[in-house]
Design a protein around this motif. Structure first.
Motif, PDB file in Angstrom:
ATOM      1  N   ILE A 198      -8.901 -18.379 -23.270  1.00 28.28           N
ATOM      2  CA  ILE A 198      -8.042 -19.689 -23.636  1.00 28.28           C
ATOM      3  C   ILE A 198      -6.822 -19.299 -23.755  1.00 28.28           C
ATOM      4  O   ILE A 198      -6.121 -20.168 -23.620  1.00 28.28           O
ATOM      5  CB  ILE A 198      -8.282 -19.656 -25.083  1.00 28.28           C
TER       6      ILE A 198
ATOM      7  N   HIS B 188     -10.118 -22.664 -20.590  1.00 21.71           N
ATOM      8  CA  HIS B 188      -9.003 -21.530 -20.490  1.00 21.71           C
ATOM      9  C   HIS B 188      -7.938 -21.975 -20.241  1.00 21.71           C
ATOM     10  O   HIS B 188      -7.346 -22.895 -19.766  1.00 21.71           O
ATOM     11  CB  HIS B 188      -9.632 -20.428 -19.831  1.00 21.71           C
TER      12      HIS B 188
ATOM     13  N   LYS C 213      -8.578 -23.276 -30.879  1.00 22.97           N
ATOM     14  CA  LYS C 213     -10.485 -23.261 -30.525  1.00 22.97           C
ATOM     15  C   LYS C 213     -11.281 -24.319 -30.891  1.00 22.97           C
ATOM     16  O   LYS C 213     -11.989 -24.656 -29.739  1.00 22.97           O
ATOM     17  CB  LYS C 213     -10.497 -22.284 -31.667  1.00 22.97           C
ATOM     18  N   GLN C 214     -10.972 -24.836 -32.241  1.00 21.67           N
ATOM     19  CA  GLN C 214     -12.628 -25.971 -31.801  1.00 21.67           C
ATOM     20  C   GLN C 214     -12.188 -26.945 -30.998  1.00 21.67           C
ATOM     21  O   GLN C 214     -13.249 -27.519 -29.852  1.00 21.67           O
ATOM     22  CB  GLN C 214     -12.021 -27.433 -33.153  1.00 21.67           C
TER      23      GLN C 214
ATOM     24  N   GLU D 252     -13.802 -25.570 -28.126  1.00 21.50           N
ATOM     25  CA  GLU D 252     -15.544 -25.765 -27.929  1.00 21.50           C
ATOM     26  C   GLU D 252     -15.917 -27.161 -27.723  1.00 21.50           C
ATOM     27  O   GLU D 252     -16.585 -27.056 -27.357  1.00 21.50           O
ATOM     28  CB  GLU D 252     -15.814 -24.996 -29.458  1.00 21.50           C
TER      29      GLU D 252
END
Length: 303
Positions: free
Chosen positions: A299, A236, A220-221, A224
């Protein structure tokens, strides 16, 4: 663009040679302990021999996998045999657990019916096991820190050496104090140690084979951070997996804010590749560029 780390042929040959030496040493130990265990009546010695025999098999698997991993890719095997060593690590960890369960069963049976044991033979053969396995451990220690296959072989040999130490202690206790039940207790302890050592490797190799995201990758990091790049609208449909010890792959769909040219895309791609390589050691990146495409923007998307 892709980044990769290549080991020299000389280093790979050295790994193969060290494995071969360890195989020969373990064959010597296994034959000696089987004969000694039958003559002395020691279950701990026979259990150590069984463990050593499983080590011979595991080392052979590791040796073959090490050779296969060097073979070139082809039309029918586009990744070559790069996962051979991961598969070997999985097989070796699984056999370690199976052997441990068999030893526990035998230890319980023998504890209920302890037998007198020829302790002198047990002592001398355990010393042989300590010396031979100690040499093998030293040979494989360096590569065990960076290669899962070598780690599996190293763990087999390390547990062998520890088991031989336990058998030596048991032999001394039996010789001087006639405490024959300690043979079964030591066998049980060896088995528990095998389970303890094998479980983590089995779990790690399973994760790689199942294409799970590596524990070291904060997915996730990363998404981002890439989203914050200029010209990028959305990241995504992301997949991250570890192919082998040296390759971590990332593939993703990227929405752009405008309909850029291929030249402009190459500039962004290079920035993404450099960023994830420098910060997360991801050395193979595959990006599908999109503009205005209507699709799932999550994602993670189930293919």
């Amino acid at each position: 663009m892709s980044h990769s780390h290549n080991h020299s042929h000389n280093h790979n040959d050295l790994k193969g040679r060290n494995l071969l030496i360890s195989i020969l040493l373990n064959i010597l130990i296994t034959v000696s302990q089987v004969i000694g265990g039958l003559v002395s009546g020691s279950l701990a010695l026979l259990s150590d021999a069984l463990h050593n025999f499983s080590d011979v098999l595991s080392l052979v698997v590791s040796y073959v996998a090490n050779k296969l991993s060097k073979k070139q890719a082809s039309i029918h095997r586009t990744f070559g045999y790069k996962r051979a060593e991961i598969l070997a690590a999985f097989i070796n960890a699984a056999t370690l657990m199976i052997v441990a369960v068999l030893l526990i069963i035998e230890a319980i049976k023998r504890f209920q019916n302890p037998q007198e044991i020829e302790s002198n033979l047990v002592i001398w053969l355990s010393v042989l096991g300590i010396l031979a396995n100690g040499l093998s451990v030293l040979l494989l220690k360096r590569d065990s820190k960076t290669n899962m296959n070598m780690k599996s072989a190293y763990l087999h040999l390390l547990t062998d050496m520890m088991a031989s130490v336990a058998v030596l202690i048991g032999g001394l206790l039996m010789k001087f104090y006639q405490v024959y039940w300690v043979d079964s207790v030591l066998t049980f302890a060896i088995a528990l140690y095998l389970i303890y050592m094998g479980y983590d490797l089995l779990k790690t190799s399973t994760k790689v084979l199942m294409l799970f995201t590596p524990d070291s990758i904060p997915l996730k990091q990363i998404v981002e951070e890439i989203n914050a790049f200029e010209a990028i609208k959305n990241v995504h449909h992301v997949h991250v997996w570890q192919l082998n010890e040296e390759e971590i792959h990332l593939e993703a769909h990227i929405d752009f804010n405008k309909n850029i040219t291929l030249t402009e895309f190459d500039v962004v791609l290079r920035k993404v590749e450099d960023y994830v390589y420098d910060k997360y050691d991801i050395n193979h990146v595959n990006i599908q560029p999109e503009f205005g495409k209507i699709d799932n923007k999550d994602i993670i998307v189930q293919d």
